[in-house]
Design a protein around this motif. Structure first.
Motif, PDB file in Angstrom:
ATOM      1  N   ILE A 193       4.256  31.962  51.705  1.00 60.86           N
ATOM      2  CA  ILE A 193       3.414  31.928  52.905  1.00 60.86           C
ATOM      3  C   ILE A 193       3.782  33.074  53.850  1.00 60.86           C
ATOM      4  CG2 ILE A 193       2.775  30.569  54.934  1.00 60.86           C
ATOM      5  CD1 ILE A 193       3.434  28.067  53.257  1.00 60.86           C
ATOM      6  N   SER A 194       5.085  33.367  53.943  1.00 55.65           N
ATOM      7  CA  SER A 194       5.532  34.451  54.823  1.00 55.65           C
ATOM      8  C   SER A 194       4.948  35.793  54.391  1.00 55.65           C
ATOM      9  CB  SER A 194       7.060  34.532  54.824  1.00 55.65           C
ATOM     10  OG  SER A 194       7.642  33.358  55.332  1.00 55.65           O
ATOM     11  N   GLY A 195       4.883  36.015  53.068  1.00 52.47           N
ATOM     12  CA  GLY A 195       4.289  37.252  52.574  1.00 52.47           C
ATOM     13  C   GLY A 195       2.837  37.374  52.979  1.00 52.47           C
ATOM     14  N   TYR A 196       2.127  36.267  52.901  1.00 53.48           N
ATOM     15  CA  TYR A 196       0.711  36.201  53.320  1.00 53.48           C
ATOM     16  C   TYR A 196       0.586  36.436  54.829  1.00 53.48           C
ATOM     17  CZ  TYR A 196      -3.593  33.609  54.586  1.00 53.48           C
ATOM     18  OH  TYR A 196      -4.794  33.214  55.111  1.00 53.48           O
ATOM     19  N   ARG A 197       1.427  35.759  55.571  1.00 49.68           N
ATOM     20  CA  ARG A 197       1.392  35.837  57.037  1.00 49.68           C
ATOM     21  C   ARG A 197       1.643  37.266  57.524  1.00 49.68           C
ATOM     22  NH1 ARG A 197       0.074  32.794  61.726  1.00 49.68           N
ATOM     23  NH2 ARG A 197       1.651  33.082  63.324  1.00 49.68           N
ATOM     24  N   ARG A 198       2.618  37.934  56.890  1.00 49.38           N
ATOM     25  CA  ARG A 198       2.984  39.281  57.348  1.00 49.38           C
ATOM     26  C   ARG A 198       1.822  40.255  57.184  1.00 49.38           C
ATOM     27  NH1 ARG A 198       3.560  43.036  59.708  1.00 49.38           N
ATOM     28  NH2 ARG A 198       5.361  44.367  60.076  1.00 49.38           N
ATOM     29  N   ALA A 199       1.018  40.074  56.149  1.00 50.71           N
ATOM     30  CA  ALA A 199      -0.068  41.013  55.868  1.00 50.71           C
ATOM     31  C   ALA A 199      -1.348  40.690  56.616  1.00 50.71           C
ATOM     32  CB  ALA A 199      -0.349  41.035  54.366  1.00 50.71           C
ATOM     33  N   THR A 200      -1.471  39.476  57.135  1.00 54.36           N
ATOM     34  CA  THR A 200      -2.750  39.060  57.730  1.00 54.36           C
ATOM     35  C   THR A 200      -2.668  38.803  59.230  1.00 54.36           C
ATOM     36  OG1 THR A 200      -2.274  36.751  57.159  1.00 54.36           O
ATOM     37  CG2 THR A 200      -3.562  38.026  55.579  1.00 54.36           C
ATOM     38  N   TYR A 201      -1.518  39.081  59.808  1.00 53.37           N
ATOM     39  CA  TYR A 201      -1.319  38.802  61.233  1.00 53.37           C
ATOM     40  C   TYR A 201      -0.740  40.045  61.894  1.00 53.37           C
ATOM     41  CZ  TYR A 201      -0.093  35.923  65.311  1.00 53.37           C
ATOM     42  OH  TYR A 201       0.003  35.370  66.568  1.00 53.37           O
ATOM     43  N   PRO A 202      -1.246  40.460  63.039  1.00 56.00           N
ATOM     44  CA  PRO A 202      -0.775  41.690  63.693  1.00 56.00           C
ATOM     45  C   PRO A 202       0.533  41.489  64.463  1.00 56.00           C
ATOM     46  CG  PRO A 202      -2.552  40.727  64.977  1.00 56.00           C
ATOM     47  CD  PRO A 202      -2.401  39.860  63.757  1.00 56.00           C
ATOM     48  N   PHE A 203       1.641  41.936  63.902  1.00 57.38           N
ATOM     49  CA  PHE A 203       2.947  41.812  64.553  1.00 57.38           C
ATOM     50  C   PHE A 203       3.306  43.106  65.271  1.00 57.38           C
ATOM     51  CE2 PHE A 203       3.111  38.657  61.185  1.00 57.38           C
ATOM     52  CZ  PHE A 203       3.681  37.566  61.825  1.00 57.38           C
ATOM     53  N   THR A 204       4.013  42.967  66.387  1.00 51.55           N
ATOM     54  CA  THR A 204       4.491  44.142  67.116  1.00 51.55           C
ATOM     55  C   THR A 204       5.940  44.481  66.762  1.00 51.55           C
ATOM     56  OG1 THR A 204       5.138  42.737  68.985  1.00 51.55           O
ATOM     57  CG2 THR A 204       2.927  43.723  69.037  1.00 51.55           C
ATOM     58  N   LYS A 205       6.647  43.541  66.120  1.00 52.86           N
ATOM     59  CA  LYS A 205       8.001  43.797  65.642  1.00 52.86           C
ATOM     60  C   LYS A 205       8.253  42.924  64.420  1.00 52.86           C
ATOM     61  CE  LYS A 205      10.167  40.463  68.816  1.00 52.86           C
ATOM     62  NZ  LYS A 205      11.210  40.288  69.851  1.00 52.86           N
ATOM     63  N   THR A 206       9.348  43.177  63.739  1.00 54.69           N
ATOM     64  CA  THR A 206       9.652  42.472  62.492  1.00 54.69           C
ATOM     65  C   THR A 206       9.755  40.972  62.735  1.00 54.69           C
ATOM     66  OG1 THR A 206      10.927  44.397  61.768  1.00 54.69           O
ATOM     67  CG2 THR A 206      11.218  42.349  60.525  1.00 54.69           C
ATOM     68  N   PRO A 207       8.887  40.167  62.123  1.00 56.12           N
ATOM     69  CA  PRO A 207       8.953  38.708  62.319  1.00 56.12           C
ATOM     70  C   PRO A 207      10.115  38.084  61.547  1.00 56.12           C
ATOM     71  CG  PRO A 207       7.220  39.252  60.762  1.00 56.12           C
ATOM     72  CD  PRO A 207       7.747  40.564  61.275  1.00 56.12           C
ATOM     73  N   VAL A 208      10.645  37.019  62.088  1.00 53.47           N
ATOM     74  CA  VAL A 208      11.751  36.272  61.471  1.00 53.47           C
ATOM     75  C   VAL A 208      11.364  34.803  61.422  1.00 53.47           C
ATOM     76  CG1 VAL A 208      14.187  35.643  61.617  1.00 53.47           C
ATOM     77  CG2 VAL A 208      13.437  37.900  62.416  1.00 53.47           C
ATOM     78  N   TYR A 209      11.542  34.188  60.249  1.00 51.86           N
ATOM     79  CA  TYR A 209      11.247  32.764  60.097  1.00 51.86           C
ATOM     80  C   TYR A 209      12.477  32.036  59.557  1.00 51.86           C
ATOM     81  CZ  TYR A 209       6.346  34.110  60.600  1.00 51.86           C
ATOM     82  OH  TYR A 209       5.159  34.611  61.083  1.00 51.86           O
ATOM     83  N   ASN A 210      12.936  31.045  60.303  1.00 51.96           N
ATOM     84  CA  ASN A 210      13.993  30.163  59.804  1.00 51.96           C
ATOM     85  C   ASN A 210      13.341  29.114  58.912  1.00 51.96           C
ATOM     86  OD1 ASN A 210      15.933  31.555  61.241  1.00 51.96           O
ATOM     87  ND2 ASN A 210      15.921  30.132  62.963  1.00 51.96           N
ATOM     88  N   VAL A 211      13.431  29.322  57.607  1.00 52.58           N
ATOM     89  CA  VAL A 211      12.800  28.416  56.644  1.00 52.58           C
ATOM     90  C   VAL A 211      13.748  27.238  56.440  1.00 52.58           C
ATOM     91  CG1 VAL A 211      11.685  28.238  54.387  1.00 52.58           C
ATOM     92  CG2 VAL A 211      11.710  30.433  55.592  1.00 52.58           C
ATOM     93  N   THR A 212      13.775  26.353  57.417  1.00 53.72           N
ATOM     94  CA  THR A 212      14.689  25.215  57.415  1.00 53.72           C
ATOM     95  C   THR A 212      13.903  23.935  57.677  1.00 53.72           C
ATOM     96  OG1 THR A 212      15.130  25.383  59.787  1.00 53.72           O
ATOM     97  CG2 THR A 212      16.521  26.696  58.318  1.00 53.72           C
ATOM     98  N   GLN A 213      14.588  22.824  57.526  1.00 53.78           N
ATOM     99  CA  GLN A 213      13.931  21.539  57.737  1.00 53.78           C
ATOM    100  C   GLN A 213      14.288  20.894  59.070  1.00 53.78           C
ATOM    101  OE1 GLN A 213      11.555  19.725  55.458  1.00 53.78           O
ATOM    102  NE2 GLN A 213      11.387  21.935  55.361  1.00 53.78           N
ATOM    103  N   GLY A 214      15.036  21.626  59.900  1.00 55.98           N
ATOM    104  CA  GLY A 214      15.350  21.105  61.233  1.00 55.98           C
ATOM    105  C   GLY A 214      16.051  19.763  61.183  1.00 55.98           C
ATOM    106  N   ASP A 215      15.513  18.792  61.880  1.00 54.95           N
ATOM    107  CA  ASP A 215      16.118  17.454  61.954  1.00 54.95           C
ATOM    108  C   ASP A 215      15.445  16.455  61.017  1.00 54.95           C
ATOM    109  OD1 ASP A 215      17.893  18.324  63.935  1.00 54.95           O
ATOM    110  OD2 ASP A 215      16.423  17.950  65.519  1.00 54.95           O
ATOM    111  N   ARG A 216      14.714  16.939  60.033  1.00 57.41           N
ATOM    112  CA  ARG A 216      13.980  16.016  59.153  1.00 57.41           C
ATOM    113  C   ARG A 216      14.915  15.150  58.313  1.00 57.41           C
ATOM    114  NH1 ARG A 216       8.642  16.159  58.491  1.00 57.41           N
ATOM    115  NH2 ARG A 216       7.448  17.920  59.305  1.00 57.41           N
ATOM    116  N   TYR A 217      16.005  15.729  57.830  1.00 51.71           N
ATOM    117  CA  TYR A 217      16.901  14.986  56.933  1.00 51.71           C
ATOM    118  C   TYR A 217      18.024  14.353  57.743  1.00 51.71           C
ATOM    119  CZ  TYR A 217      14.520  17.788  53.374  1.00 51.71           C
ATOM    120  OH  TYR A 217      13.579  18.370  52.583  1.00 51.71           O
TER     121      TYR A 217
END
Length: 498
Positions: A295-319
């Protein structure tokens, strides 16, 4: 990220990847295999997937690809053979200058590729600094320099780790500065002699506990820097564990990290480990992590970013499960479904007290190991247990930094990315989902048995008999040990009174 910008384009993830040519580094690793399997199974309209490979064990890169796609996990879901043929090798070595690729292969990538997934890394935490820099940091710099030549490039997915900023207890989705220049560090380790480098290693990598997290942080800094020239997106999974659903529940292919400790404890080899039983581990199933990368690969190509985006691909407090609950649950599973080959009755107990853990390890792991190996030598057999305990000791020491310290990873941007997907894409590339933790641990236990330990349940009656026998032997041994200890104290007391 500028939240006032428009959302995703109308096309779906599948539409975006249709007809694309992809280049993958690290395709034969645990996450790499899951990525390749997901791409050819869920995105069959991809044109070609090139993977960087080197000849190994007498096999050419073509033979390695053929062997790869004819084995697990690619054989789990009846993938159309024509889709598997889309995976093609590029001969090269991630640690060599310019990857040691041929001019013909370079031209293929330059002319055809539009999306890059950079997963290649040396994940050993005990590598010396130079080897770790070459594998994790310099290779990243070289890859992104090469990406500057790719004509159709629209997205570069950089796989980092949520633990690359170990001194940050609450990590946001941004790149944190470090008072070091990654390019100068690369130059330094190339000219400095090994002895001098070893002398400055600990002070150089501080506050990082090992060269892995340090070199991954430097690689992330390079990705952020070159993100001004390339469409790079940085993804940070937390502790990656077996799959929750795909390519099969519990799929895993190696005894790395917590998986190795789980098996060692279940077989009675590991009797103690240092961790905080009350702390909740930051884990993520590999399939959820891979979906996040796609999804990140898709997002990077289809969304106009002004700087390098960073995504914490984590589950947070789910577990909401603690390390102590995990150990108790697996201990109960081992009692109900014992392993075929067990060294001793699994009665170990984790502790967060460092000194107590060291005492337990000496009394219940190393001393018995030396006794067993001594007896094996007496009977002209090959000793093995001390070697195994040394490996477990090393692995435990490397992991304990992550099992007694607590981090919190913000993942708001990653959730926003997912929430803007269509409902159809959310089902195929699931990331923001609730997981039945006990069912997941159950599937993980049997996945490890099936895919790594290679043990089935066909003779469980005998395994349970063996388990009971080991329990009886464990009790008798403890009684004899206690009896001997009391006799020793009595002897000391009598000697002192005399």
């Amino acid at each position: 990220m500028n939240n006032s910008q428009p959302e995703f384009s109308a096309s779906s993830v599948a539409d975006f990847y249709t007809g694309r040519t992809i280049f993958v580094t690290g395709g034969t690793g645990f996450m790499g295999k899951v990525l390749l399997e997901k791409l050819v199974r869920s995105l069959p309209c991809i044109d070609t997937i090139y993977i960087l490979l080197r000849p190994k064990k007498g096999l050419s890169v073509e033979e390695r690809v053929k062997k790869l796609v004819s084995s697990l996990p690619f054989t789990l879901n009846n993938i159309d053979p024509s889709h598997l043929e889309k995976i093609k090798p590029i001969r090269g070595d991630i640690t060599k200058n310019d990857f040691d690729m041929s001019e013909e292969d370079k031209n293929k990538l330059i002319e055809e590729v539009s999306i890059v997934f950079h997963l290649a890394a040396a994940i050993r935490m005990d590598l010396n600094l130079k080897d770790a820099i070459m594998a994790n940091t310099k290779s990243t710099m070289q890859l992104y320099n090469f990406c500057m030549k790719i004509k159709k490039l629209i997205s570069v997915v950089h796989l980092s780790t949520a633990y690359c900023n170990v001194e940050i207890s609450e990590m946001e989705e941004k790149v944190y500065p470090l008072n070091l220049d990654p390019y100068k560090i690369i130059d330094m380790v190339e000219w400095m002699d090994p002895k001098s480098l070893a002398a400055v290693e600990q002070s150089l990598i501080h506050p990082h506990p090992n060269t892995y997290t340090f070199t991954k942080r430097l690689a992330e800094m390079i990705a952020d820097d070159m993100g001004n020239k390339l469409p790079i997106v940085i993804t940070r999974p937390s502790i990656v564990l077996p799959s929750v659903f795909e390519p099969a529940p519990g799929w895993v292919d190696s005894f790395y990290g917590p998986i190795g400790l789980m098996v060692a404890a279940g077989k009675g080899v590991l009797r103690t480990t240092l961790l905080d039983p009350d702390m909740s581990p930051q884990i993520i199933p590999v399939d959820i992590a891979i979906n996040g990368l796609i999804i990140s690969g898709y997002r990077r190509a289809t969304y106009p970013f002004t700087k390098t985006p960073v995504y914490n691909v984590t589950q947070g407090d789910r577990y909401q499960v603690t390390w102590g609950e995990v150990f108790d649950y697996y201990r109960n599973l081992v009692s109900e479904y014992p392993f075929k080959k067990m060294l001793w009755y699994p009665a170990g107990q984790p502790t967060k007290n460092y000194y107590l853990n060291q005492i337990y390890m000496l009394l219940f792991q190393f001393i018995p190991a030396y006794i067993v190996d001594f007896l094996l030598i007496l009977f002209m057999q090959k000793p093995f247990l001390v070697m195994i305990q040394n490996r477990i000791y090393t692995a435990s020491n490397l992991l304990q930094y992550f099992t007694i310290k607590k981090w919190k990873f913000s993942n708001g941007k990653a959730l926003e990315m997912v929430n803007q997907l269509s409902e159809a894409d959310k089902k195929v590339f699931y990331t923001d989902i609730d997981v039945d933790v006990k069912k997941y641990m159950y599937n993980t236990f049997f996945g490890v048995r099936k895919f790594c330990v290679k043990e089935d349940l066909s003779n469980m009656g005998y395994y349970k008999f063996q388990f009971k026998a080991l329990y009886f032997l464990d009790v008798v041994t403890k009684i004899l040990f206690l009896y001997g200890f009391i006799k020793f104290l009595i002897f000391i007391y009598q000697t002192m009174n005399f």
